[in-house]
Write a protein that holds these residues in place. Structure first.
Motif, PDB file in Angstrom:
ATOM      1  N   SER A 215     -44.836  62.558  35.779  1.00 34.18           N
ATOM      2  CA  SER A 215     -45.877  64.101  36.186  1.00 34.18           C
ATOM      3  C   SER A 215     -46.193  63.925  37.647  1.00 34.18           C
ATOM      4  CB  SER A 215     -46.977  64.006  35.101  1.00 34.18           C
ATOM      5  OG  SER A 215     -46.394  63.887  33.717  1.00 34.18           O
TER       6      SER A 215
ATOM      7  N   ASP B   1     -50.920  71.290  35.002  1.00 32.89           N
ATOM      8  CA  ASP B   1     -49.573  71.696  35.429  1.00 32.89           C
ATOM      9  C   ASP B   1     -48.584  70.728  34.607  1.00 32.89           C
ATOM     10  OD1 ASP B   1     -49.781  73.057  38.218  1.00 32.89           O
ATOM     11  OD2 ASP B   1     -51.442  71.619  38.134  1.00 32.89           O
ATOM     12  N   LEU B   2     -48.929  69.766  33.973  1.00 34.65           N
ATOM     13  CA  LEU B   2     -48.397  68.931  33.134  1.00 34.65           C
ATOM     14  C   LEU B   2     -49.241  68.160  32.233  1.00 34.65           C
ATOM     15  CD1 LEU B   2     -46.752  68.151  36.090  1.00 34.65           C
ATOM     16  CD2 LEU B   2     -45.023  68.090  34.517  1.00 34.65           C
TER      17      LEU B   2
ATOM     18  N   THR C 127     -44.950  70.974  30.207  1.00 35.52           N
ATOM     19  CA  THR C 127     -45.348  71.857  31.235  1.00 35.52           C
ATOM     20  C   THR C 127     -44.830  73.296  30.788  1.00 35.52           C
ATOM     21  OG1 THR C 127     -45.038  72.075  33.482  1.00 35.52           O
ATOM     22  CG2 THR C 127     -43.232  71.224  32.517  1.00 35.52           C
TER      23      THR C 127
ATOM     24  N   TYR D 185     -41.329  71.771  37.428  1.00 36.71           N
ATOM     25  CA  TYR D 185     -41.602  70.356  37.432  1.00 36.71           C
ATOM     26  C   TYR D 185     -40.779  69.960  36.167  1.00 36.71           C
ATOM     27  CZ  TYR D 185     -46.122  71.729  39.516  1.00 36.71           C
ATOM     28  OH  TYR D 185     -46.777  72.399  40.679  1.00 36.71           O
TER      29      TYR D 185
END
Ligand SMILES: Cc1ncc(COP(=O)(O)O)c(C=O)c1O
Length: 432
Positions: free
Chosen positions: A79, A188-189, A210, A215
């Motif tokens: 990540s 974001d993750l 995610t 990503y």
């Protein structure tokens, strides 16, 4: 001879608590299926079980994408790579967590900046984050610890204001929800662990979730020796490694995930009953409930032990006494990472600690997080989640044991016992 088991009395409980992990015929069938398929490698070689599991795991956590990886530590590392963390960048982490939250930051040659936890939740204290932000800060890495969530509303607000990325460490939060959003899907993750103590497990394993395709593609490449992702929409090329999860392990995860909701319901019911039994127990505090947690994911049930309200008997004595009454529990479960013997950081090994710095950063001495230290060394008592997977009677026994120990607390004053000596050590330093 006293009344407590630790002083020679009869233990309150002889029967063991449910063991963990559990399995059913569904796991056996899935393993047989992999065996006979001879497709044993990690996804995408081809990973039928890993793909099916990842799809369902993402849905469970209201995320678009999920990728299996071989550990939770790697899930965090991948990540960090996906959001573009570079050598020398700073990443804000809670001080009170497992070392595996922090190690990956060093592994990508970035700098972990420890911030204290909120005493109400033992999770990263959002109100202390802004003071730790510098021009080098690139990300915040909150951990949804034990049974609570870090305050994601505040953390996402701060991240947006300072243009920082957020990675949620969800190693304890499988199936958890915050305001109807799945753990790991708000930042974001989100990084999960499937190590053997976790709420779903395949022995060792992890996953990244995610909503961001770029990503997702970067994570796929990073864990698959840099190969292009399956969609390769963004055509990013990075150096990657083999961090794939083998198909035997992925196969076990499907049935584990299927059983998670039922198990979560049992744990939640028993935990609420336990809380009702702890009311009016001055020496015991509960973590504050948060109505924004719309689905509880209790990995470890954590209480606070107030030694000043228990005749100043130290937590190690209290915990050891509870263990001997037949209730598995732990006090020094985590330490503030900067003090842990599993964090012998040597700046010569991590050049980012000296690059562009006037002084070499000494991560072991430059932080002071009093709430994390209080939780680690004085207050927190962790019960494994499987203690709450049994009957109401099993749960009552935890409460009864606590009351028995508190009612006879005098017996523990000045007591020397192997179990007490062991409790004074961090988990890595104990005799097993
Ligand atoms: C909070 C936390 N973060 C990260 C990890 C790392 O996961 P793993 O042990 O699968 O590498 C763990 C696992 O123990 C954990 O508890």
């Amino acid at each position: 001879m006293g009344k407590l088991a630790i002083t020679g009395g009869e233990p309150l409980r002889q029967a063991p608590y449910p063991c963990w992990p559990t399995y059913t015929r569904a796991e056996s069938l899935a393993l047989d299926d992999v065996l006979s398929s001879t497709k044993w490698g990690g996804q995408p070689f081809p990973g039928k079980h890993a793909v099916a599991f990842a799809k369902k795991f993402a849905e469970t956590h209201t995320a678009k994408y999920a990728q299996c990886v071989n550990t939770g530590t790697v899930a965090i590392q991948a990540s960090l790579k996906a959001i573009g963390i570079r050598p020398g960048d700073e990443v804000i982490v809670p001080a009170y967590t497992w070392e595996g939250t922090v190690g990956p930051v060093l592994l990508v040659n970035a700098v972990p900046i420890f911030v204290d936890v909120d005493p109400d939740t033992y999770c990263l204290d959002a109100s202390k984050i802004e003071a730790a932000i510098t021009p080098k800060t690139k990300a915040i890495l909150p951990v949804h610890l034990g049974m609570r969530f870090a305050d994601m509303d505040a953390i996402l607000r701060i991240a947006a204001k300072h243009k920082l990325k957020v990675i949620e460490d969800c190693a304890h939060a499988h199936g958890g929800m915050w305001m109807g959003k799945g753990a790991g899907s708000m930042g974001d993750l989100g990084a999960f662990s499937f190590q053997s103590s976790k709420l779903i497990t395949c022995g060792e394993g992890g996953a990244v979730i995610t909503n961001n395709l770029e990503y997702f593609e970067l994570v796929q490449s990073y864990i698959n020796a840099g190969r292009a992702s399956l969609t390769d929409h963004y055509k990013k090329r990075i150096i990657g490694f083999n961090y794939r999860l083998g198909e035997f392990q992925a196969a076990i995860l499907g049935p584990q995930l299927d059983r998670l909701p039922e198990q979560a319901q049992i744990r939640t019911k028993n935990m609420l009953h336990f809380e009702s039994r702890m009311k009016d127990t001055p020496a015991i505090g509960l973590l504050k409930p948060d109505p924004r947690i719309t689905r509880l994911a209790p990995y470890g049930y954590v209480i606070k032990y107030f030694s000043p309200k228990a005749k100043e008997v130290p937590r190690a004595n209290f915990v050891a006494a509870l263990q001997l009454e037949g209730v598995p529990c732990d006090g020094l479960f985590y330490e503030p990472v900067y003090k842990s013997s599993l964090f012998p950081v040597d700046s010569a090994d991590f050049p980012a600690l000296s690059w562009n710095r006037e002084k070499v950063l000494d991560l072991r001495s430059m932080f002071s997080c009093p709430e994390s230290e209080r939780a680690a060394y004085q207050e927190a008592v962790w019960f494994p989640h499987q203690n709450f997977l049994g009957s109401a009677q099993d749960t009552d026994d935890i409460a009864n044991a606590i009351h028995k120990v508190l009612d006879n607390i005098e017996e523990l004053r000045g007591l020397d016992h192997k179990a007490i000596r062991n409790q004074k050590l961090g988990r890595a330093d104990r005799e097993s």
